[in-house]
Enzyme design. Structure first.
Site, mmCIF file in Angstrom:
data_model
loop_
_atom_site.group_PDB
_atom_site.id
_atom_site.type_symbol
_atom_site.label_atom_id
_atom_site.label_comp_id
_atom_site.label_asym_id
_atom_site.label_seq_id
_atom_site.Cartn_x
_atom_site.Cartn_y
_atom_site.Cartn_z
ATOM 1 N N HIS A 149 17.652 -17.234 33.677
ATOM 2 C CA HIS A 149 16.963 -18.519 33.627
ATOM 3 C C HIS A 149 17.481 -19.352 34.792
ATOM 4 O O HIS A 149 18.603 -19.840 34.757
ATOM 5 C CB HIS A 149 17.220 -19.211 32.287
ATOM 6 C CG HIS A 149 16.204 -20.248 31.948
ATOM 7 N ND1 HIS A 149 16.479 -21.588 31.939
ATOM 8 C CD2 HIS A 149 14.882 -20.136 31.636
ATOM 9 C CE1 HIS A 149 15.385 -22.262 31.611
ATOM 10 N NE2 HIS A 149 14.404 -21.407 31.423
ATOM 11 N N GLU A 174 7.634 -14.261 36.302
ATOM 12 C CA GLU A 174 7.961 -15.509 36.984
ATOM 13 C C GLU A 174 8.692 -15.102 38.261
ATOM 14 O O GLU A 174 9.845 -14.675 38.214
ATOM 15 C CB GLU A 174 8.856 -16.386 36.098
ATOM 16 C CG GLU A 174 8.102 -17.185 35.062
ATOM 17 C CD GLU A 174 7.291 -18.298 35.697
ATOM 18 O OE1 GLU A 174 7.812 -19.016 36.557
ATOM 19 O OE2 GLU A 174 6.110 -18.423 35.340
#
Length: 758
Positions: free
Chosen positions: A364, A398
């Protein structure tokens, strides 16, 4: 659980103990019972010896540190989901150079409990545990309900027998009652004890304990129902049972043949089976069985049409799949992908960032979450993609990598996924997406894609909407590790060419209707999706008949909490991404929806959300031409063996039952029973609750059992969630699940369900 245990059912107590039963045919159990030191591994630097020992019940493993004197911890074999041999975990891969694979194994637990990575002193010792635990798991898996019942009674007997002499005195029996979550008057308990003590020895042995248990567990509510439908008051004839199935259970298969099948399947008495009749014990076993469960077994297997376009299905979807905990500093792990895929999830997320030595990593971004190699993630996806479901897996990418590392990404996807990767997509060829059936065992990549030749290959590579949302909302963006700038990279053509679904910025529903291709997908934050649902519900529903829509949690959810997915499903959104690692009502609803249709991860949306010519607005369901509301009546009758919330000897739960309806706004409702003082063992409510269901095809029903508390928030005991369309009417048991979605057998609540047209 038995109302009147038959003599044939208690042979277990007279003939063999659980120990003898487990030992048959398996020599490894002796080595496990003797105990041995195994090295517990958490990381390259954390490797500590623990003494592990299989208990005499052959169902529990106790372990303690080398420095501990008496304090053993335990885990149950029934909690183990799988045993992996060799270096099949991140922790064991990190020590592969130190410990050979034949000495290593991993115990994978059900629910959200972490794995246990172990190293034995020799390959022989490792195999003793690997084969021994697998044999015990197989033994438990193959038990019928009756044997599970016997095992459960045996557990209580062993717990109550404090001095291990094969008998229990009254003092031990009183302690047993507390352990079993029932607060009984001592005089009444003494009376039951003396009645069961046929030998008048002052103690209870095997068969006598069964008699004591029978009296404790007598289900008068089931006895009354049984006698009402019995012609002779002693048994249910085949005709009696057929009538009960037809009139009370409203089963279409309430035929003569079906009644006979149930007698053969659930009646424990040979004599009764020969006479084509069912005793009260068989009747209770039927009511507690899969067929007597509230969830219609016909809808648990694959029953839906899987040949419609992908946009016509709800797709079980995960957010930040790599995380085991929160999204600020929690660990990233390939184990998170394994657990998510094994739960039937069909859309996982991979956040890719530049790593050292030219190796892309997954984590993340701009947070303290740990990093894992992309190639390890892709290898894990390749290995587990189709373990739980053969239907297509969508990998949502992503992409924050440079062109150089994007080229590495493309190579890994091609080389590791091989023929599983679907790459032969051409824009604008079809007016709709292919079906799950046509895409079986295929992996589809979703991400940014270079479209027509005139389009520039430069710009923000990651999903525009999510990147903007995260930059705006996420507390993590305030971390000193980020420069506060959105990185912009060229898009690598090799990676672009692999994308099946193209991530596009959402402009408007009109723009989408006029110009969008079916393979284009927009992502919405939960707040943006909710805004569109309020302002343009019908347009949103219509959009989702043609296009795939992905919804993701707000960046403010740094604790990896979840939003309610039902609001998004009402709009026909297919990819409603949740944090699978976080237990709670939201994941209960997700599990409840996707338990049907063979746990395939694909659920055909209701017709009202698939038809382009008939608009449906979830905010105003009564305006739809097919509006036919139903009256849903639930009589909550009783509860059985509810678990203790607090393990203190003196603590007894005060249970209540809440029934919740989750669906279109007009259907959202909840009602609850009164609480029962000091009885989690066999509480009786006998309370009726009623709900009006306007859109049954979108409704989910959640049964929640809580421990009432006058001074603080009620404690959670168990829950069960299922689609309204999967409910069986009649007298049914609701088998409760724990907070993390695993069974807490034999805990259940007994209800009567009635559904009528208004």
């Amino acid at each position: 659980m038995s109302v009147h245990q038959t003599s044939e059912k208690v042979k277990y107590w007279k003939m063999e103990s659980p120990q003898t039963c487990c030992e048959q045919g398996h020599q490894n159990l002796e080595a496990m019972k003797a105990g041995m030191f195994l090295r517990k591994v958490k990381s390259r630097t954390w490797k500590r010896p623990r003494h592990y020992k299989l208990q005499e019940d052959c169902k529990t493993v106790a372990y303690k540190s080398s420095w501990a004197i008496k304090s053993y911890s335990t885990f149950s074999i029934s909690d183990v989901e799988a045993v992996r041999e060799g270096h099949q975990s991140e922790a064991l891969l990190n020590v592969a150079d130190e410990f050979p694979a034949d000495r290593c194994f991993t115990l994978v637990f059900r629910g959200r409990r972490g794995n246990l990575d172990l190293v034995a002193d020799s390959a022989k010792e490792a195999q003793a545990w690997i084969r021994g635990i697998r044999a015990l798991m197989d033994n438990m898996e193959n038990m019928d309900e009756s044997t599970k019942l016997d095992q459960w009674i045996s557990d209580w007997f062993l717990k109550a027998d404090l001095n291990k002499d094969g008998r229990i005195n009254f003092k031990e029996a009183k302690k047993l009652l507390k352990m079993m979550n029932v607060n009984m008057n001592e005089e009444h308990a003494c009376c039951l004890f003396m009645t069961a003590d046929k030998s008048e020895s002052g103690t209870l042995e095997g068969q006598e304990f069964v008699e004591f248990y029978k009296m404790l567990t007598e289900r008068t509510e089931v006895l009354d129902l049984f006698h009402y439908h019995s012609s002779d008051g002693q048994s249910l004839s085949q005709c009696d049972l057929e009538e009960f199935l037809r009139e009370e259970q409203l089963e279409r298969e309430g035929s003569h043949e079906h009644a006979l099948q149930l007698i053969d399947r659930y009646e424990p008495s040979d004599t009764a089976r020969k006479n084509h009749s069912m005793s009260v014990d068989g009747f209770l076993m039927y009511l507690m069985s899969r067929e007597g469960c509230i969830f219609n077994p016909e809808r648990q297997s694959l029953f839906q049409d899987m040949s419609q376009p992908l946009a016509h299905y709800y797709i079980s979807s995960s957010h930040n799949t790599y995380l085991m905990e929160d999204q600020l500093k929690g660990p990233s792990s390939v184990e998170a992908y394994i657990q998510t895929l094994k739960r039937g999830c069909r859309c996982v997320e991979v956040d890719c960032w530049n790593g050292s030595n030219g190796e892309p990593v997954v984590y993340h971004g701009h947070t303290l979450t740990s990093k894992i190699l992309l190639k390890d993630v892709i290898t894990t996806i390749a290995n587990y993609a189709f373990k739980a479901s053969e239907y297509p897996l969508i990998v949502s990418i992503e992409n924050h990598c440079s062109v150089e590392q994007q080229e590495v990404m493309a190579r890994y996807f091609r080389d590791i996924l091989g023929d599983m990767l679907l790459t032969n997509t051409v824009e604008g060829v079809s007016s709709e997406l292919p079906s799950p059936e046509a895409l079986k065992r295929k992996i589809l990549l979703k991400g940014k894609k270079i479209g027509m030749e005139s389009e520039s290959p430069t710009g923000e590579v990651s999903d525009e909407d999510e990147a903007a949302e995260m930059n705006k909302d996420s507390l993590a963006s305030e971390s000193p590790s980020t420069d506060g700038k959105k990185s912009k990279h060229n898009l690598c053509k090799e990676l672009s060419d692999l994308m099946f679904c193209k991530s596009v910025h959402f402009h408007s529903f009109e723009h989408s209707r006029m110009s969008a291709n079916p393979h284009e997908m927009s992502s919405f934050s939960e707040s943006k999706a909710r805004k569109y649902s309020k302002e343009a519900g019908s347009d949103f529903v219509l959009h989702n008949t043609r296009q795939l829509t992905r919804v993701y949690p707000s960046g403010m959810r740094t604790d990896s909490s979840n939003y309610c997915p039902v609001d998004m499903w009402n709009m026909g959104c297919q990819i409603v991404a949740l944090n699978f690692q976080t237990a709670g009502m939201e994941m209960d609803l997700n599990d409840g929806l996707f338990t049907q249709n063979g746990c395939s991860g694909y659920i055909l949306k209701p017709e009202i959300l698939r038809k382009k010519e008939r608009l449906f607005d979830p905010e105003n369901p009564e305006e739809h031409e097919d509006h036919h509301p139903l009256l849903f009546s639930v009589k909550v009758i009783s509860g059985q063996q509810l678990p203790k919330v607090k393990q203190k000897d003196w603590s007894i739960v005060d249970p209540l039952v809440r029934v919740e309806i989750h669906g279109v706004p007009l259907d959202q409702a909840k009602q609850e029973t009164k609480y029962i003082d000091n009885n989690g063992f066999n509480p009786r409510w006998n309370e009726s609750l009623q709900f009006t269901i306007h859109t049954p095809e979108l409704a989910l029903v959640r049964f929640v059992v809580e421990d009432y508390d006058t001074t603080s928030r009620n404690d959670f005991i168990g829950q069960y969630t299922l689609p309204f369309t999967c409910i069986q009417p009649g007298y049914r048991h609701v088998h409760l699940l724990s907070k993390d979605g695993t069974s807490i057998h034999p805990s259940s609540i007994y209800v009567h369900i009635k559904i009528t047209q208004l």
